[in-house]
Design an enzyme around this catalytic site. Sequence first.
Site, short mmCIF file in Angstrom:
data_model
loop_
_atom_site.label_atom_id
_atom_site.label_comp_id
_atom_site.label_asym_id
_atom_site.label_seq_id
_atom_site.Cartn_x
_atom_site.Cartn_y
_atom_site.Cartn_z
N SER A 173 0.45 -1.26 0.05
CA SER A 173 0.51 0.12 -0.15
C SER A 173 0.79 1.64 -0.34
O SER A 173 2.28 1.31 0.17
CB SER A 173 -0.42 -0.05 1.10
OG SER A 173 -1.44 1.26 1.05
N TYR A 186 -1.46 -0.49 10.09
CA TYR A 186 -2.11 -0.71 9.16
C TYR A 186 -0.71 -0.57 8.78
O TYR A 186 0.60 -0.97 7.87
CB TYR A 186 -2.89 0.19 8.42
CG TYR A 186 -3.18 -0.29 7.30
CD1 TYR A 186 -4.06 -1.34 7.14
CD2 TYR A 186 -3.14 0.86 5.65
CE1 TYR A 186 -4.18 -1.65 5.42
CE2 TYR A 186 -2.69 0.52 4.69
CZ TYR A 186 -4.10 -1.38 4.32
OH TYR A 186 -4.11 -1.38 2.66
#
Length: 305
Positions: A173, A186
Amino acid sequence: MNFFLETLKFIVLFVYYVLESLVFLVVPGRKKNVSGEIVLITGAGSGIGRLLAIKFASLGATVVLWDINQEGLNCTVRMARENGAGRVHSYICDCSKRQDIYRVADQVKKEVGDVSILINNAGIVIGKRFLDSPDSLLEKTMEVNTMAHFWTYKAFLPAMIASNHGHLVSIASCAGLCGSSRASDYCASKFAAVGFAESIDMEMRTLRKTGIKTTIVCPYIINTGMFDGIKSKWPHVLPILDPEYVAERIISAVRQNQEMLVIPRILYVFPFLKSFLPVKAVLLLLDYFVMLDFMNTFNGQPKKE
C-alpha cells in the site's frame, strides 16, 4: 587501480540501467506468458484478490484461491470458471495463523503442485487511533498483513529456488511508504511488507536466482469497500482507484517483471520528497492532499454476522 576500474564499471552500468528504465517507460517490454503457471492468491474471496484470480485464470493459469470466507471463495470460483478457467482450486485458510498456512500449503503442494506465482493479497485494517486499538486487533493486523508473508514464502519459496523459477507479489500500500494518523498498525504492517519483499528480492539476487522475480504493489485507496467512507480532496490528481484498473495494472506489472508498482504515478514522488524536505513542508504537502488524516472519515466494511 581497482578503485578506478570499479568506479568506472559502476558509472557505466548505472547510466545504462537508468537509460534502460527510461526506454521501458516509453516502449513496454514483452509480457511473459503465464499460461500453465500455478498462481496462489491469498484473500481471493473478494476485492482485488477476486479480480486477480479471474484475470489470471483467463490467461490460462491454474489458480489456487485462499480466503477465510467460504461464501466469497465459492463466488470467486464460479466467476473464474465463467471466464474460461480450466483449473481452479479453493481452500479455506486463516492467514493470521502460521500453522494453518503451513497445513494448507502442504495440501496445495500435494493436490495441485508447486506454486510458481505467489500473490500475498490478504489484508485487514482497523482504522482507529493507536491508543484506541485493542491489542488483539493490533496483533491481527501484523499477523495478516505482514507475518503471513513470512510463512507463505517459507512454504513456497524453496521450490522456486530449486527450479530457479517463480514470482513473488506483495500487495502492499502507499501506507507502506508514508505514515498516517489512525493507521499506525496498518502503516507499520505495510512498511514491513515492503521491506520484507525488498529484502527477499536482494537475497534471491545474491543467490543468483535470477529466475525468481519480485513485484511490490503500493496503491492508493481502492474502491473495494475496505476503506469505505474515505474521500479524495482532489480526485483528478489523487483519485480513489477503480478495482478493475488496479487489477489490470498488477497483471501487467507481473507479466513485465516490474519490481515496484505505485498507483497512481504521482505517489512515486512522495518518498523522494520526504527524503529531503523539512518535516513541516512534508506535513503541509500531506495536509494539502488530505493524506495526513485521511482516515478521519473511515467507516470500513460492515461486519458480517
